[in-house]
Design a protein around this motif. Structure first.
Motif, PDB file in Angstrom:
ATOM      1  N   VAL A   1       0.809  -1.229   0.000  1.00 38.26           N
ATOM      2  CA  VAL A   1       0.000   0.000   0.000  1.00 38.26           C
ATOM      3  C   VAL A   1       0.843   1.281   0.000  1.00 38.26           C
ATOM      4  O   VAL A   1       0.342   2.344   0.312  1.00 38.26           O
ATOM      5  CB  VAL A   1      -0.949   0.006   1.220  1.00 38.26           C
ATOM      6  N   HIS A   2       2.125   1.180  -0.381  1.00 40.56           N
ATOM      7  CA  HIS A   2       3.020   2.345  -0.444  1.00 40.56           C
ATOM      8  C   HIS A   2       3.085   3.081   0.900  1.00 40.56           C
ATOM      9  O   HIS A   2       2.931   4.294   0.976  1.00 40.56           O
ATOM     10  CB  HIS A   2       2.573   3.308  -1.553  1.00 40.56           C
ATOM     11  N   SER A   3       3.330   2.301   1.958  1.00 36.93           N
ATOM     12  CA  SER A   3       3.333   2.843   3.313  1.00 36.93           C
ATOM     13  C   SER A   3       4.726   2.699   3.937  1.00 36.93           C
ATOM     14  O   SER A   3       5.678   2.290   3.281  1.00 36.93           O
ATOM     15  CB  SER A   3       2.327   2.075   4.170  1.00 36.93           C
ATOM     16  N   ASN A   4       4.804   3.025   5.239  1.00 37.90           N
ATOM     17  CA  ASN A   4       6.039   2.768   5.991  1.00 37.90           C
ATOM     18  C   ASN A   4       5.821   1.673   7.035  1.00 37.90           C
ATOM     19  O   ASN A   4       6.587   1.534   7.969  1.00 37.90           O
ATOM     20  CB  ASN A   4       6.547   4.052   6.655  1.00 37.90           C
ATOM     21  N   LYS A   5       4.763   0.886   6.844  1.00 37.01           N
ATOM     22  CA  LYS A   5       4.388  -0.130   7.828  1.00 37.01           C
ATOM     23  C   LYS A   5       5.097  -1.450   7.555  1.00 37.01           C
ATOM     24  O   LYS A   5       5.106  -1.945   6.419  1.00 37.01           O
ATOM     25  CB  LYS A   5       2.875  -0.347   7.811  1.00 37.01           C
ATOM     26  N   ILE A   6       5.671  -2.039   8.624  1.00 41.46           N
ATOM     27  CA  ILE A   6       6.322  -3.336   8.505  1.00 41.46           C
ATOM     28  C   ILE A   6       5.671  -4.343   9.450  1.00 41.46           C
ATOM     29  O   ILE A   6       5.009  -3.964  10.418  1.00 41.46           O
ATOM     30  CB  ILE A   6       7.835  -3.237   8.798  1.00 41.46           C
ATOM     31  N   PHE A   7       5.879  -5.622   9.141  1.00 41.88           N
ATOM     32  CA  PHE A   7       5.349  -6.705   9.962  1.00 41.88           C
ATOM     33  C   PHE A   7       6.472  -7.650  10.371  1.00 41.88           C
ATOM     34  O   PHE A   7       7.385  -7.909   9.586  1.00 41.88           O
ATOM     35  CB  PHE A   7       4.303  -7.515   9.189  1.00 41.88           C
ATOM     36  N   PHE A   8       6.388  -8.136  11.601  1.00 46.71           N
ATOM     37  CA  PHE A   8       7.285  -9.199  12.052  1.00 46.71           C
ATOM     38  C   PHE A   8       6.478 -10.483  12.102  1.00 46.71           C
ATOM     39  O   PHE A   8       5.441 -10.549  12.774  1.00 46.71           O
ATOM     40  CB  PHE A   8       7.868  -8.886  13.429  1.00 46.71           C
TER      41      PHE A   8
ATOM     42  N   GLY B   1       9.597   6.606   5.308  1.00 46.63           N
ATOM     43  CA  GLY B   1      10.415   5.931   6.296  1.00 46.63           C
ATOM     44  C   GLY B   1      10.398   4.418   6.312  1.00 46.63           C
ATOM     45  O   GLY B   1      10.825   3.809   7.295  1.00 46.63           O
ATOM     46  N   ILE B   2       9.951   3.773   5.235  1.00 46.28           N
ATOM     47  CA  ILE B   2       9.876   2.311   5.240  1.00 46.28           C
ATOM     48  C   ILE B   2      11.259   1.669   5.421  1.00 46.28           C
ATOM     49  O   ILE B   2      11.398   0.663   6.122  1.00 46.28           O
ATOM     50  CB  ILE B   2       9.192   1.778   3.948  1.00 46.28           C
ATOM     51  N   ILE B   3      12.297   2.266   4.833  1.00 45.33           N
ATOM     52  CA  ILE B   3      13.646   1.694   4.964  1.00 45.33           C
ATOM     53  C   ILE B   3      14.161   1.851   6.390  1.00 45.33           C
ATOM     54  O   ILE B   3      14.650   0.894   7.003  1.00 45.33           O
ATOM     55  CB  ILE B   3      14.616   2.348   3.948  1.00 45.33           C
ATOM     56  N   GLU B   4      14.038   3.058   6.945  1.00 44.21           N
ATOM     57  CA  GLU B   4      14.491   3.291   8.330  1.00 44.21           C
ATOM     58  C   GLU B   4      13.731   2.413   9.319  1.00 44.21           C
ATOM     59  O   GLU B   4      14.323   1.851  10.252  1.00 44.21           O
ATOM     60  CB  GLU B   4      14.322   4.764   8.713  1.00 44.21           C
ATOM     61  N   ASN B   5      12.415   2.293   9.125  1.00 44.71           N
ATOM     62  CA  ASN B   5      11.608   1.478  10.044  1.00 44.71           C
ATOM     63  C   ASN B   5      12.078   0.025  10.063  1.00 44.71           C
ATOM     64  O   ASN B   5      12.146  -0.608  11.120  1.00 44.71           O
ATOM     65  CB  ASN B   5      10.132   1.533   9.642  1.00 44.71           C
ATOM     66  N   THR B   6      12.396  -0.489   8.880  1.00 42.57           N
ATOM     67  CA  THR B   6      12.817  -1.886   8.793  1.00 42.57           C
ATOM     68  C   THR B   6      14.204  -2.089   9.401  1.00 42.57           C
ATOM     69  O   THR B   6      14.424  -3.024  10.182  1.00 42.57           O
ATOM     70  CB  THR B   6      12.804  -2.365   7.330  1.00 42.57           C
ATOM     71  N   ILE B   7      15.133  -1.214   9.050  1.00 42.26           N
ATOM     72  CA  ILE B   7      16.488  -1.330   9.610  1.00 42.26           C
ATOM     73  C   ILE B   7      16.452  -1.166  11.124  1.00 42.26           C
ATOM     74  O   ILE B   7      17.095  -1.925  11.870  1.00 42.26           O
ATOM     75  CB  ILE B   7      17.434  -0.299   8.971  1.00 42.26           C
ATOM     76  N   ASN B   8      15.696  -0.193  11.606  1.00 53.86           N
ATOM     77  CA  ASN B   8      15.606   0.032  13.055  1.00 53.86           C
ATOM     78  C   ASN B   8      15.000  -1.165  13.781  1.00 53.86           C
ATOM     79  O   ASN B   8      15.357  -1.450  14.929  1.00 53.86           O
ATOM     80  CB  ASN B   8      14.796   1.300  13.350  1.00 53.86           C
ATOM     81  N   PHE B   9      14.091  -1.864  13.107  1.00 55.45           N
ATOM     82  CA  PHE B   9      13.527  -3.080  13.707  1.00 55.45           C
ATOM     83  C   PHE B   9      14.618  -4.132  13.889  1.00 55.45           C
ATOM     84  O   PHE B   9      14.692  -4.798  14.927  1.00 55.45           O
ATOM     85  CB  PHE B   9      12.394  -3.626  12.840  1.00 55.45           C
ATOM     86  N   PHE B  10      15.477  -4.272  12.879  1.00 57.36           N
ATOM     87  CA  PHE B  10      16.609  -5.204  12.985  1.00 57.36           C
ATOM     88  C   PHE B  10      17.489  -4.841  14.182  1.00 57.36           C
ATOM     89  O   PHE B  10      17.911  -5.717  14.945  1.00 57.36           O
ATOM     90  CB  PHE B  10      17.448  -5.155  11.703  1.00 57.36           C
ATOM     91  N   LEU B  11      17.755  -3.540  14.318  1.00 54.87           N
ATOM     92  CA  LEU B  11      18.631  -3.084  15.401  1.00 54.87           C
ATOM     93  C   LEU B  11      17.992  -3.327  16.768  1.00 54.87           C
ATOM     94  O   LEU B  11      18.664  -3.726  17.720  1.00 54.87           O
ATOM     95  CB  LEU B  11      18.967  -1.602  15.211  1.00 54.87           C
ATOM     96  N   LYS B  12      16.666  -3.101  16.865  1.00 59.92           N
ATOM     97  CA  LYS B  12      15.962  -3.343  18.126  1.00 59.92           C
ATOM     98  C   LYS B  12      15.972  -4.825  18.504  1.00 59.92           C
ATOM     99  O   LYS B  12      15.905  -5.182  19.684  1.00 59.92           O
ATOM    100  CB  LYS B  12      14.509  -2.846  18.020  1.00 59.92           C
ATOM    101  N   LYS B  13      16.056  -5.682  17.498  1.00 62.95           N
ATOM    102  CA  LYS B  13      16.103  -7.119  17.741  1.00 62.95           C
ATOM    103  C   LYS B  13      17.515  -7.594  18.077  1.00 62.95           C
ATOM    104  O   LYS B  13      17.743  -8.793  18.259  1.00 62.95           O
ATOM    105  CB  LYS B  13      15.577  -7.879  16.511  1.00 62.95           C
ATOM    106  N   GLY B  14      18.466  -6.660  18.122  1.00 65.89           N
ATOM    107  CA  GLY B  14      19.821  -7.019  18.530  1.00 65.89           C
ATOM    108  C   GLY B  14      20.828  -7.173  17.416  1.00 65.89           C
ATOM    109  O   GLY B  14      21.995  -7.492  17.671  1.00 65.89           O
ATOM    110  N   GLU B  15      20.397  -6.962  16.163  1.00 63.67           N
ATOM    111  CA  GLU B  15      21.347  -7.024  15.052  1.00 63.67           C
ATOM    112  C   GLU B  15      22.284  -5.809  15.096  1.00 63.67           C
ATOM    113  O   GLU B  15      21.873  -4.711  15.493  1.00 63.67           O
ATOM    114  CB  GLU B  15      20.609  -7.044  13.710  1.00 63.67           C
ATOM    115  N   CYS B  16      23.525  -5.995  14.678  1.00 63.52           N
ATOM    116  CA  CYS B  16      24.489  -4.889  14.600  1.00 63.52           C
ATOM    117  C   CYS B  16      24.513  -4.328  13.184  1.00 63.52           C
ATOM    118  O   CYS B  16      24.356  -5.070  12.210  1.00 63.52           O
ATOM    119  CB  CYS B  16      25.891  -5.371  14.966  1.00 63.52           C
ATOM    120  N   LYS B  17      24.707  -3.018  13.078  1.00 64.97           N
ATOM    121  CA  LYS B  17      24.775  -2.376  11.763  1.00 64.97           C
ATOM    122  C   LYS B  17      25.809  -3.035  10.872  1.00 64.97           C
ATOM    123  O   LYS B  17      25.612  -3.194   9.662  1.00 64.97           O
ATOM    124  CB  LYS B  17      25.104  -0.892  11.917  1.00 64.97           C
ATOM    125  N   GLU B  18      26.930  -3.443  11.493  1.00 69.91           N
ATOM    126  CA  GLU B  18      28.024  -4.039  10.728  1.00 69.91           C
ATOM    127  C   GLU B  18      27.658  -5.409  10.154  1.00 69.91           C
ATOM    128  O   GLU B  18      28.286  -5.874   9.192  1.00 69.91           O
ATOM    129  CB  GLU B  18      29.270  -4.174  11.614  1.00 69.91           C
TER     130      GLU B  18
END
Length: 234
Positions: A54-61, A115-132
């Motif tokens: 739907v061309h949004s910034n919403k993500i699902f886990f 913000g769909i890209i930032e939302n998804t990356i930030n979700f990874f980071l919140k789950k403990g993934e490292c940027k590197e």
């Protein structure tokens, strides 16, 4: 993961041949056969999860198989028995891989600006993934030479408080939008440096990829959608 082309399926005319979208006017039996083909080609034993985009910034886990409809544009999981997918025809399919989690984004310009890209990356980071440890691969999409825009697009940029000089260039006296640069800047703003962006332009390569813009310029309203898939190896 795989960015499928439009080739190898059974659909006809402007949907030829590997159209994987049900809602664009193709015959349902053809789409089912096409989806069966990509499922078998990719990994038949796993379940494919798709969204209503739907061309949004919403993500699902997704941590359990759920039959409910998902309305959004990003999807993330850590389940080895699932395949995540998106459908595109000029928008960018974006695969995101971490050490434990994996995801995929349907990225149109509206979703990217919101913000769909930032939302998804930030979700990874919140789950403990490292940027590197995060790797991102951006598939074929509408690139600058084919992304012609008009004044209404510039008005939208102004409303979004975006510096249009950064992304708009004049090519042969026409305005063009650098969608690839926008995606690049969004990824880098999150501190992720390990990424790849496809140089394939869907519009210029319409024989291999569906391009909504290509068919619109020919006066055809509907065209197919290629599928992109990502999963974790067992």
């Amino acid at each position: 993961y795989c960015f499928f082309t439009r080739n190898g399926g059974v659909s006809k005319k402007n949907f030829s041949s590997l159209n994987c979208a049900f809602n664009k006017g193709d015959e349902e039996q053809n789409v089912k056969k096409n989806r069966e083909y990509v499922h078998k080609k990719f990994c038949k034993k796993k379940k494919i999860i798709l969204m209503n985009q739907v061309h949004s910034n919403k993500i699902f886990f997704i941590n359990k198989i759920n039959s409910k409809n998902l309305y959004g544009d990003g999807i993330v999981s850590d389940r080895k028995d699932l395949i995540l997918g998106v459908l595109t025809a000029d928008c960018a399919p974006i695969v995101i891989l971490g050490k434990k989690y994996f995801g995929i984004i349907h990225a149109g310009w509206r979703g990217v600006f919101s913000g769909i890209i930032e939302n998804t990356i930030n979700f990874f980071l919140k789950k403990g993934e490292c940027k590197e440890d995060i790797f991102i691969d951006v598939g074929p999409h509408l690139r600058q030479n084919s992304f012609e825009v008009k004044n209404d697009f510039l008005i939208n940029l102004k409303k979004l408080e975006v510096n249009s000089d950064k992304y708009i260039s004049s090519i042969k006296k026409k305005l063009h939008f650098n969608f690839s640069l926008l995606i690049t800047n969004k990824i880098m703003s999150c501190g992720v440096c390990n990424f790849n962006i496809s140089e394939i332009d869907t519009y210029q390569n319409y024989n291999d990829f569906y391009s909504f813009r290509y068919y619109s310029k020919k006066g055809i309203k509907n065209c197919g959608r290629q599928i992109s898939l990502v999963s974790i190896k067992d």
